[in-house]
Design a protein around this motif. Structure first.
Motif, PDB file in Angstrom:
ATOM      1  N   ALA A 263      -4.869   2.834   6.677  1.00 20.50           N
ATOM      2  CA  ALA A 263      -4.666   2.791   8.029  1.00 20.50           C
ATOM      3  C   ALA A 263      -3.261   1.897   8.481  1.00 20.50           C
ATOM      4  N   VAL A 264      -3.277   0.994   7.590  1.00 21.86           N
ATOM      5  CA  VAL A 264      -2.112  -0.061   7.438  1.00 21.86           C
ATOM      6  C   VAL A 264      -0.938   0.817   7.427  1.00 21.86           C
ATOM      7  N   SER A 265      -1.011   1.673   6.506  1.00 21.96           N
ATOM      8  CA  SER A 265       0.242   2.628   5.948  1.00 21.96           C
ATOM      9  C   SER A 265       0.437   3.522   7.253  1.00 21.96           C
ATOM     10  N   PHE A 266      -0.581   3.918   7.678  1.00 20.83           N
ATOM     11  CA  PHE A 266      -0.292   5.021   8.882  1.00 20.83           C
ATOM     12  C   PHE A 266       0.438   4.215   9.872  1.00 20.83           C
ATOM     13  N   GLY A 267       0.101   3.006  10.154  1.00 18.53           N
ATOM     14  CA  GLY A 267       0.783   2.398  11.325  1.00 18.53           C
ATOM     15  C   GLY A 267       1.833   1.982  10.959  1.00 18.53           C
ATOM     16  N   GLN A 268       2.375   1.686   9.746  1.00 21.47           N
ATOM     17  CA  GLN A 268       3.795   1.659   9.314  1.00 21.47           C
ATOM     18  C   GLN A 268       4.842   2.724   9.372  1.00 21.47           C
TER      19      GLN A 268
END
Length: 376
Positions: free
Chosen positions: A196-201
């Motif tokens: 999810a963090v990578s998605f946001g990035q």
């Protein structure tokens, strides 16, 4: 002109109706994707987005000093958590925004008490996820805004940190809301949170690259100095619309990083069972598809001078929606569609921290570290 003292509808139905009415006025993209969610989850996600938008509106207001922004952000969090009266906060702050802020955003700040009616009616776990997101976002944005200029951020790792504060943390919040909605997903929490963090990035980097010249004209750059310096480019010396092979090489590398994050975004989405969460998958897929198309337009128009020049067309949006609906039940078909859409994009391998727990190895500003220590 918007009057923060105007009469408002105070019923629960009125608060829900206001959320639905204001959403398309402050975000066309989220007004498109959020309605794909099931009603109970849609209500919480809409509420969370509107509160995040208020925090972002405060931070972006050009007439506010850094001290003003910190004071109003802190007061905003206090209003959300009930430590101060939200009506008093709105009445004080909403009239202070300049015309540089959209009228709909000024209205949203003024209608905070109505938005918080919905917040207070959410499940405790939903409220906690939203509040934690707002705290990290508000303090993180402020820490970066204090020192940002046309010189950009020092390193790609700093860009990671900034993207976490404004987007990665939103991915975590959405995942918490999803798991609260479907506790069967709790066994996959760790992997979902990391992705999810990578998605946001991936989404935030796409926006940064697309909007870089609008940011630059107002004296801001969120681009990483170290990547451009590697190719002999000083960010403060950039000029929009010029062909420069060194600038283009740096942009290609960053487009490759964003592409790699969007691959993680696809992995995240395909972990969500379609049998139970077809709407949530569509919510994610549309965002991923539009981001990939934006990166493709950027790659083909590296001498662009305004975000409008690399904006995805309405026709492309329509095709993206149609294809994701047709293929949404098949992970194999979705991977094939992603591969086709991204086939000409560069791919830059991600550094090791994206295999670690979420944001475990990111380098935070000292003030952010102190803040997280206080709230742990």
């Amino acid at each position: 002109m918007f009057d923060p003292q105007q009469a408002t509808v105070t019923s629960k139905n009125g608060a829900d109706a206001y959320q639905d009415a204001i959403l398309p006025k402050v975000s066309r993209s989220f007004a498109l994707t959020i309605p794909q969610l099931p009603p109970l989850l849609r209500r919480a996600v809409t509420n969370a987005y509107l509160l995040c938008r208020i925090a972002d509106t405060i931070e972006d207001e050009p007439v506010f000093s850094a001290e003003d922004k910190r004071r109003y952000e802190d007061a905003f969090i206090d209003a959300v958590t009930g430590r101060i009266d939200s009506q008093q906060f709105s009445a004080e702050v909403a009239p202070l925004f300049s015309k540089a802020t959209l009228e709909a955003e000024r209205e949203l700040v003024g209608q905070l008490p109505l938005v918080l009616e919905v917040t207070r009616s959410l499940r405790p776990a939903q409220r906690q996820a939203i509040v934690e997101c707002l705290k990290i976002m508000s303090h993180g944005m402020h820490d970066f805004q204090r020192n940002v200029g046309r010189h950009g951020l020092a390193t790609l790792r700093d860009m990671d940190c900034y993207c976490y504060c404004v987007a990665g943390v939103v991915g975590e919040m959405l995942t918490e809301l999803l798991i609260d909605f479907d506790p069967a997903l709790v066994s996959q929490r760790d992997t979902l949170m990391r992705l999810a963090v990578s998605f946001g990035q991936g989404l935030q980097m796409t926006n940064i690259l697309k909007d870089q010249w609008e940011d630059y004209r107002r004296g801001v750059s969120w681009l990483p100095q170290d990547i451009f310096a590697k190719y002999g480019v000083r960010l403060e010396s950039l000029q929009a619309g010029q062909k420069d092979s060194r600038y283009e090489a740096a942009m290609i590398e960053l487009i490759g990083v964003a592409h790699a994050h969007l691959r993680n975004a696809l992995d995240y989405t395909l972990m969500i069972p379609v049998s139970k969460h077809a709407g949530y998958r569509q919510f994610c897929l549309w965002s991923i598809g539009l981001a990939v198309l934006t990166l493709s337009k950027l790659q083909k128009n590296l001498d662009f001078s305004a975000g409008e020049q690399v904006k995805v067309s309405r026709r492309a949006v329509t095709y993206t929606i149609a294809l994701s609906k047709m293929s949404g039940k098949s992970n194999t078909a979705l991977r094939w569609l992603f591969a086709i859409a991204a086939r000409k994009l560069p791919l830059t391998p991600l550094s090791a921290e994206w295999s670690a727990p979420p944001h475990a190895n990111l380098i935070w500003p000292k003030s952010a570290i102190a803040y997280f220590a206080e709230t742990a």
